[in-house]
Scaffold this motif. Structure first.
Motif, mmCIF file in Angstrom:
data_model
loop_
_atom_site.group_PDB
_atom_site.id
_atom_site.type_symbol
_atom_site.label_atom_id
_atom_site.label_comp_id
_atom_site.label_asym_id
_atom_site.label_seq_id
_atom_site.Cartn_x
_atom_site.Cartn_y
_atom_site.Cartn_z
ATOM 1 N N ASP A 67 8.292 -5.270 18.413
ATOM 2 C CA ASP A 67 7.721 -4.303 17.477
ATOM 3 C C ASP A 67 8.628 -3.106 17.233
ATOM 4 O OD1 ASP A 67 5.576 -5.985 17.468
ATOM 5 O OD2 ASP A 67 4.355 -4.770 18.815
ATOM 6 N N ASP A 68 9.344 -2.693 18.278
ATOM 7 C CA ASP A 68 10.182 -1.500 18.158
ATOM 8 C C ASP A 68 11.348 -1.687 17.195
ATOM 9 O OD1 ASP A 68 8.599 -0.163 19.981
ATOM 10 O OD2 ASP A 68 9.798 -0.832 21.693
ATOM 11 N N ALA A 69 11.718 -2.953 16.931
ATOM 12 C CA ALA A 69 12.890 -3.222 16.101
ATOM 13 C C ALA A 69 12.546 -3.504 14.643
ATOM 14 C CB ALA A 69 13.679 -4.392 16.683
ATOM 15 N N ILE A 70 11.264 -3.640 14.316
ATOM 16 C CA ILE A 70 10.875 -3.874 12.921
ATOM 17 C C ILE A 70 11.001 -2.566 12.136
ATOM 18 C CG2 ILE A 70 9.001 -4.533 11.369
ATOM 19 C CD1 ILE A 70 7.901 -6.312 13.486
ATOM 20 N N LYS A 71 11.617 -2.639 10.979
ATOM 21 C CA LYS A 71 11.794 -1.454 10.144
ATOM 22 C C LYS A 71 11.162 -1.686 8.773
ATOM 23 C CE LYS A 71 16.234 -0.273 12.284
ATOM 24 N NZ LYS A 71 17.689 -0.070 12.023
ATOM 25 N N VAL A 72 10.605 -0.642 8.209
ATOM 26 C CA VAL A 72 10.081 -0.702 6.851
ATOM 27 C C VAL A 72 11.164 -0.186 5.912
ATOM 28 C CG1 VAL A 72 8.299 0.074 5.262
ATOM 29 C CG2 VAL A 72 7.738 -0.313 7.668
ATOM 30 N N LEU A 73 11.678 -1.067 5.071
ATOM 31 C CA LEU A 73 12.730 -0.690 4.129
ATOM 32 C C LEU A 73 12.146 -0.214 2.803
ATOM 33 C CD1 LEU A 73 15.263 -3.614 4.733
ATOM 34 C CD2 LEU A 73 15.134 -1.387 5.871
ATOM 35 N N ARG A 74 10.957 -0.704 2.490
ATOM 36 C CA ARG A 74 10.286 -0.276 1.253
ATOM 37 C C ARG A 74 8.785 -0.291 1.471
ATOM 38 N NH1 ARG A 74 11.656 -4.201 -2.755
ATOM 39 N NH2 ARG A 74 9.767 -5.325 -2.206
ATOM 40 N N ALA A 75 8.163 0.834 1.259
ATOM 41 C CA ALA A 75 6.709 0.913 1.386
ATOM 42 C C ALA A 75 6.050 0.188 0.216
ATOM 43 C CB ALA A 75 6.262 2.367 1.416
ATOM 44 N N PRO A 76 4.837 -0.306 0.399
ATOM 45 C CA PRO A 76 4.164 -1.005 -0.696
ATOM 46 C C PRO A 76 3.869 -0.069 -1.861
ATOM 47 C CG PRO A 76 2.637 -0.592 1.087
ATOM 48 C CD PRO A 76 3.986 -0.216 1.605
ATOM 49 N N GLU A 77 4.013 -0.576 -3.053
ATOM 50 C CA GLU A 77 3.726 0.221 -4.244
ATOM 51 C C GLU A 77 2.247 0.112 -4.602
ATOM 52 O OE1 GLU A 77 6.263 -1.188 -7.323
ATOM 53 O OE2 GLU A 77 8.092 -0.358 -6.446
ATOM 54 N N GLU A 78 1.666 1.224 -4.970
ATOM 55 C CA GLU A 78 0.271 1.219 -5.404
ATOM 56 C C GLU A 78 0.192 0.730 -6.848
ATOM 57 O OE1 GLU A 78 -2.291 1.786 -3.570
ATOM 58 O OE2 GLU A 78 -1.137 2.362 -1.802
ATOM 59 N N PRO A 79 -0.854 -0.015 -7.177
ATOM 60 C CA PRO A 79 -1.013 -0.471 -8.563
ATOM 61 C C PRO A 79 -1.078 0.713 -9.519
ATOM 62 C CG PRO A 79 -2.550 -1.600 -7.100
ATOM 63 C CD PRO A 79 -1.934 -0.492 -6.295
ATOM 64 N N ALA A 80 -0.358 0.619 -10.604
ATOM 65 C CA ALA A 80 -0.344 1.704 -11.585
ATOM 66 C C ALA A 80 -1.692 1.786 -12.304
ATOM 67 C CB ALA A 80 0.772 1.475 -12.595
ATOM 68 N N ALA A 81 -2.133 2.992 -12.539
ATOM 69 C CA ALA A 81 -3.400 3.178 -13.259
ATOM 70 C C ALA A 81 -3.244 2.682 -14.692
ATOM 71 C CB ALA A 81 -3.790 4.648 -13.239
ATOM 72 N N LYS A 82 -4.205 1.913 -15.117
ATOM 73 C CA LYS A 82 -4.131 1.369 -16.470
ATOM 74 C C LYS A 82 -4.396 2.452 -17.510
ATOM 75 C CE LYS A 82 -5.336 -3.429 -15.453
ATOM 76 N NZ LYS A 82 -6.251 -4.548 -15.783
ATOM 77 N N LYS A 83 -3.549 2.506 -18.474
ATOM 78 C CA LYS A 83 -3.693 3.473 -19.553
ATOM 79 C C LYS A 83 -4.120 2.771 -20.834
ATOM 80 C CE LYS A 83 -0.127 6.548 -17.671
ATOM 81 N NZ LYS A 83 1.164 7.225 -17.951
ATOM 82 N N LYS A 84 -4.760 3.506 -21.677
ATOM 83 C CA LYS A 84 -5.216 2.930 -22.934
ATOM 84 C C LYS A 84 -4.013 2.456 -23.742
ATOM 85 C CE LYS A 84 -8.193 3.887 -26.891
ATOM 86 N NZ LYS A 84 -9.035 4.906 -27.570
ATOM 87 N N PRO B 69 5.661 -4.589 0.268
ATOM 88 C CA PRO B 69 6.567 -3.902 1.187
ATOM 89 C C PRO B 69 7.725 -4.804 1.617
ATOM 90 C CG PRO B 69 4.546 -4.541 2.307
ATOM 91 C CD PRO B 69 4.328 -4.793 0.849
ATOM 92 N N LEU B 70 8.830 -4.182 1.969
ATOM 93 C CA LEU B 70 10.024 -4.903 2.421
ATOM 94 C C LEU B 70 10.320 -4.482 3.854
ATOM 95 C CD1 LEU B 70 12.410 -6.793 1.625
ATOM 96 C CD2 LEU B 70 13.675 -4.723 1.004
ATOM 97 N N PHE B 71 10.460 -5.469 4.740
ATOM 98 C CA PHE B 71 10.690 -5.206 6.152
ATOM 99 C C PHE B 71 12.053 -5.741 6.586
ATOM 100 C CE2 PHE B 71 6.120 -5.592 5.625
ATOM 101 C CZ PHE B 71 5.621 -4.521 6.351
#
Length: 223
Positions: free
Chosen positions: A142-159, A171-173
């Motif tokens: 567990d100590d060696a796992i790294k998060v390279l990219r956090a998960p992106e939140e879904p973009a709010a839908k616009k009209k 996410p990218l690990f």
């Protein structure tokens, strides 16, 4: 058994596939000798996959088999970190590492039907998670796992927004390779060349434990 020798057993790639799975799950085995068998690149790939998740095996001999530089390159990568996208694949690798380390399958939380420890990836991603109810909560992996990219939140839908917009990226690990093995014997594999040796040049950057890699008796590798 802590030490197994399967020398000269005419093992093939199907056998090696079973061995690879065994290595990913077994916590007691300390040494495995597969000298003088018929394992090719395909079988080596399966064994390499098992090695990546194994946290007990100290010594492995694959001397006098039937693989070439391609197989050696795949084997070397088992000791190096890899990038994996998405939590499901990472959790699968970690489950195998957990099973190997403790020798048991992860306990399941009956309420959520999710394995303990449930908090690892959520904690890495900065999310709140309940503490596991068992003491088997973490492993050195567990100590060696790294998060390279956090998960992106879904973009709010616009009209008027276009429906086929790209979905949020998972996410990218960075997941570590094997950090336990100390001795690896690849000697007397006649198809190996100096390229196989070069494949292992970067391995010491990622693990201090693998101190001996044998290539003796490989015809195309100078002494």
């Amino acid at each position: 058994a802590r030490h197994i020798s399967l020398t000269s057993c005419q093992l093939n790639d199907d056998d090696a596939t079973s061995i690879g799975y065994f290595l990913s799950q077994h916590s007691i085995l300390l040494s495995l000798n597969l000298f003088n068998n018929n394992i090719t690149n395909k079988g080596i790939a399966a064994i390499a996959s098992g090695i990546r998740s194994n946290h007990r095996l100290l010594s492995l001999s694959l001397a006098m088999n039937q693989f070439n530089d391609e197989g050696a390159n795949v084997l070397a990568k088992a000791f190096q970190p890899i990038e994996i996208e998405g939590t499901e694949k990472v959790q699968g690798i970690r489950c195998a590492a957990y099973n190997s380390y403790y020798g048991v399958h992860q306990f399941n939380n009956a309420a959520t039907d999710t394995p303990y420890p449930p908090a690892l990836l959520e904690a890495l991603l900065g999310k709140k998670a309940k503490a596991p109810k068992v003491s088997f909560d973490v492993i050195p992996f567990d100590d060696a796992i790294k998060v390279l990219r956090a998960p992106e939140e879904p973009a709010a839908k616009k009209k008027g927004a276009v429906e086929d917009e790209e979905p949020p990226k998972p996410p990218l690990f960075e997941v570590p390779g094997n950090k336990t093995m100390r001795n690896l014997n690849l000697g007397c594999n006649r198809q190996l060349s100096a390229n196989a040796v070069e494949a292992f040049f970067t391995v010491p950057k990622h693990t201090e434990q693998l101190t001996r890699i044998g290539f003796g008796g490989c015809h195309d590798i100078p002494n």
